[in-house]
Design a protein around this motif. Sequence first.
Motif, mmCIF file in Angstrom:
data_model
loop_
_atom_site.group_PDB
_atom_site.id
_atom_site.type_symbol
_atom_site.label_atom_id
_atom_site.label_comp_id
_atom_site.label_asym_id
_atom_site.label_seq_id
_atom_site.Cartn_x
_atom_site.Cartn_y
_atom_site.Cartn_z
ATOM 1 N N PRO A 121 120.137 -8.424 -51.521
ATOM 2 C CA PRO A 121 120.853 -9.286 -50.571
ATOM 3 C C PRO A 121 122.123 -9.867 -51.208
ATOM 4 C CG PRO A 121 118.956 -10.441 -51.457
ATOM 5 C CD PRO A 121 118.922 -9.049 -52.016
ATOM 6 N N ARG B 64 124.880 -10.960 -50.026
ATOM 7 C CA ARG B 64 125.421 -12.182 -49.420
ATOM 8 C C ARG B 64 124.747 -13.410 -50.029
ATOM 9 N NH1 ARG B 64 124.898 -14.264 -43.162
ATOM 10 N NH2 ARG B 64 125.284 -16.426 -43.697
ATOM 11 N N SER C 133 120.893 -17.534 -46.239
ATOM 12 C CA SER C 133 119.990 -16.725 -45.431
ATOM 13 C C SER C 133 120.647 -16.394 -44.094
ATOM 14 C CB SER C 133 118.679 -17.469 -45.190
ATOM 15 O OG SER C 133 117.881 -16.770 -44.257
ATOM 16 N N THR C 134 120.428 -15.201 -43.630
ATOM 17 C CA THR C 134 120.993 -14.808 -42.335
ATOM 18 C C THR C 134 120.130 -15.300 -41.177
ATOM 19 O OG1 THR C 134 119.815 -12.699 -42.473
ATOM 20 C CG2 THR C 134 122.096 -12.750 -43.263
ATOM 21 N N ARG C 135 118.928 -15.806 -41.468
ATOM 22 C CA ARG C 135 118.015 -16.218 -40.406
ATOM 23 C C ARG C 135 118.091 -17.707 -40.077
ATOM 24 N NH1 ARG C 135 112.569 -13.664 -42.583
ATOM 25 N NH2 ARG C 135 113.501 -14.239 -44.554
ATOM 26 N N ARG D 32 119.750 -21.046 -38.611
ATOM 27 C CA ARG D 32 120.739 -21.465 -37.616
ATOM 28 C C ARG D 32 121.574 -22.606 -38.180
ATOM 29 N NH1 ARG D 32 116.545 -21.458 -32.609
ATOM 30 N NH2 ARG D 32 116.341 -19.207 -32.459
#
Length: 153
Positions: free
Chosen positions: A75, A77, A113-115, A117
């Motif tokens: 990952p 990012r 994290s991409t998850r 919000r």
Amino acid sequence: MERRRSFPDVLAGGIFILIGGAFVVGALGYELGTPLRMGPGAFPLLVGVLVAAMGLAIVIKGLIAGEVISFGPIPWRAVGVIVLAVLFFGFTVRGLGFVPTSAVTALLTTLASTRVRPLTALAVAAGLTLASTLIFVVGLQLRIPLWGPWLGF
């Protein structure tokens, strides 16, 4: 019977052995004392020996009963954002102060994290900033300004 070797276990165990060995070498520079009157080198020596022993056990496990593990994609990012957050904290904590630097660092690491919000990231950053301020500045009384000179406070 086929023996599998786990390279990650062997590597991790080797790192533990190196860290434990460094603690042992560092502890030998201090007085060890006696079992009833331990000196300043006794505890680091004990910790170093325990860490090195755990590392040796991990290496042996990796050589004897290793598992083949596929790691999947890295990952990048998350790696980049977390490295950026640590560098940001290190370079700006004296100028911005502890509170804004902690808030931005916590926000950056949460957004790695991409998850997550954005609203959740803000809530987590606010909670972590409050907790770290209470622990480090109030509880441990570290001499870090809450608001730095770059902000004009």
